[in-house]
Design a protein around this motif. Structure first.
Motif, PDB file in Angstrom:
ATOM      1  N   ASP A 234      22.425  33.972  59.167  1.00 57.20           N
ATOM      2  CA  ASP A 234      22.222  35.127  59.877  1.00 57.20           C
ATOM      3  C   ASP A 234      22.675  34.560  61.162  1.00 57.20           C
ATOM      4  OD1 ASP A 234      20.963  36.821  58.042  1.00 57.20           O
ATOM      5  OD2 ASP A 234      18.975  36.600  58.676  1.00 57.20           O
ATOM      6  N   THR A 235      22.288  33.420  61.691  1.00 56.93           N
ATOM      7  CA  THR A 235      22.678  33.088  63.027  1.00 56.93           C
ATOM      8  C   THR A 235      24.343  32.813  62.897  1.00 56.93           C
ATOM      9  OG1 THR A 235      20.655  31.911  63.328  1.00 56.93           O
ATOM     10  CG2 THR A 235      22.428  31.172  64.863  1.00 56.93           C
TER      11      THR A 235
ATOM     12  N   ASP B 166      25.810  36.165  63.341  1.00 58.54           N
ATOM     13  CA  ASP B 166      25.926  36.446  64.689  1.00 58.54           C
ATOM     14  C   ASP B 166      26.814  35.857  65.428  1.00 58.54           C
ATOM     15  OD1 ASP B 166      24.821  37.827  66.984  1.00 58.54           O
ATOM     16  OD2 ASP B 166      23.409  36.352  67.628  1.00 58.54           O
TER      17      ASP B 166
ATOM     18  N   ASP C  34      20.934  43.527  61.363  1.00 55.76           N
ATOM     19  CA  ASP C  34      20.259  42.822  62.282  1.00 55.76           C
ATOM     20  C   ASP C  34      19.874  41.551  62.127  1.00 55.76           C
ATOM     21  OD1 ASP C  34      18.861  42.574  64.882  1.00 55.76           O
ATOM     22  OD2 ASP C  34      17.447  43.838  64.407  1.00 55.76           O
TER      23      ASP C  34
ATOM     24  N   GLU D 168      30.232  37.603  64.949  1.00 50.55           N
ATOM     25  CA  GLU D 168      30.160  38.634  65.656  1.00 50.55           C
ATOM     26  C   GLU D 168      30.751  38.504  66.705  1.00 50.55           C
ATOM     27  OE1 GLU D 168      30.539  42.764  66.076  1.00 50.55           O
ATOM     28  OE2 GLU D 168      30.255  41.552  63.834  1.00 50.55           O
TER      29      GLU D 168
END
Length: 411
Positions: free
Chosen positions: A177-178, A181, A17, A184
């Protein structure tokens, strides 16, 4: 009773997450700016303390040496190993002047010694500081190298890669993390596009193939009225045009992606196969074929590269002058790159309209036409295939009419 197939499932959601809970004290967050500030501030502080300590020790040593008088009185005279003093008796004024000069000479010697040693210490500390700073900067910025390697892997059409960076919750962690994302989302969009292309390939080709079969069966009936045969031929031509449009759209969708599986392909051989396929059409239109093909091997997909050559030579034949026309195909290696050049006679093309020819459904002076020369996707497919192979295509108007299409691909 036939059962409807279940819709394709969406790719699984990521197990990580990227959204992190907001810290209660965001100003206490160990950001990169704070870490670099503490790191380099501490380095300069340590270097300053070391330099100050060394200068203090050198100065103390110099002052200690300078506090010892460089002379001694011997039987009413003065002798020195450093200063040049006469051992005979001197008047008081001359003796005082000689002693002052001797003390000043000793002080200058001590200061020069202090300066030289301080410069050597500064040079050594500078080398140590730069080496330590280089090592620390590499350690702090090592997550950027991980992000860069993942980005390069993704650029090679491996959308399954993720960074999944661990460590302190700083700007680099947030960037990684960005980026994960975004990957994905891109993978979901790419998977959806692949499913759409596969489904469209089946759903669009099947009815067109059925229509073509039915029309050919009716046209094969010798007792069919002339009007019905003429209508069947018109519908068959329309159906064929629709099939070409569907094939072009599907090929355009597939060619927009990087080529993963590459094999050695000779552009000279590809160009020869394309010329063989347009021989009858060129002969029917009275277009002369010229060819100068040298071996030019590239790494790529042979089917897609053949489509490049075929689309270019088909355009060279179809968009030509009614009489005395020609087109020329050249393959060679220039400056370490494989080059395919297709030039032809034809109508005059304004320079400001050349770029529009590469847009889908665009032709010279028209946007969407019902010409029998094609569906308006040939050059769009050529550009997409060239980009997928890491190359590019450029068009240039010829003097007197026609175009020179130049495709450059890496070897």
């Amino acid at each position: 009773m036939a059962t409807t197939p279940a819709p394709p499932q969406a790719p699984p959601k990521p197990t990580w997450d990227p959204r992190r809970p907001q810290a209660p004290f965001p100003w206490l967050r160990p950001t990169i700016r704070i870490r670099l500030t503490l790191l380099y501030g501490g380095m300069f502080l340590i270097a300053g303390i070391l330099l100050l300590s060394i200068i203090y020790l050198l100065a103390a040593n110099a002052l200690n040496v300078g506090s010892d008088l460089p002379f001694k009185i011997v039987s009413g005279g003065v002798s020195s190993d450093i200063c040049q003093l006469r051992s005979d008796r001197l008047p008081a004024a001359e003796l005082n002047q000689a002693l002052n000069e001797c003390v000043n000479e000793q002080r200058r010697h001590a200061l020069d010694n202090l300066l030289s040693r301080s410069l050597l210490a500064l040079l050594g500390l500078a080398v140590i500081a730069f080496a330590f700073g280089y090592a620390m900067a590499g350690r702090v910025l090592s997550p950027l190298g991980r992000i860069l390697r993942t980005a390069r892997s993704v650029a090679g059409s491996d959308l399954s890669r993720r960074i999944e960076l661990d460590g302190p919750d700083d700007e680099l962690k947030e960037l990684a993390d960005t980026f994960d994302d975004m990957l994905e989302r891109l993978q979901r969009a790419f998977t959806a596009q692949q499913r759409f292309v596969g489904n469209a390939s089946h759903e669009l080709r099947t009815p067109l193939a059925i229509n073509r079969t039915l029309l050919e069966v009716h046209l094969s009936d010798p007792n069919a009225p002339v009007e019905l045969q003429q209508l069947g031929k018109t519908l068959l031509a329309t159906n064929e045009r629709s099939e070409q449009l569907v094939e072009g759209l599907l090929l355009l969708a597939r060619s927009d992606n990087q080529i993963v599986e590459r094999k050695p392909v000779d552009l000279a051989e590809v160009a020869g196969q394309a010329i063989d396929q347009v021989l009858s059409e060129a002969k029917a239109k009275g277009v002369e074929i010229r060819s100068t093909r040298q071996k030019a091997v590239v790494q790529g997909n042979g089917v897609l590269l053949e489509r490049i050559a075929l689309n270019l030579v088909q355009n060279a034949v179809r968009y030509n002058v009614p009489e005395g026309g020609w087109f020329e195909v050249t393959t060679e290696i220039q400056h370490g790159q494989a080059v395919l050049v297709v030039s032809n006679t034809g109508p005059v093309v304004p320079a400001y309209e050349v770029d529009n020819l590469f847009e889908p459904f665009r032709r010279l002076r028209t946007e969407r036409t019902g010409s029998d020369k094609g569906v308006g996707l040939g050059l769009s497919i050529v550009r997409s295939v060239a980009r997928a192979h890491g190359g590019h295509i450029a068009a240039q108007p010829r003097e007197g009419g026609g175009l020179v299409m130049r495709v450059t691909l890496p070897v």
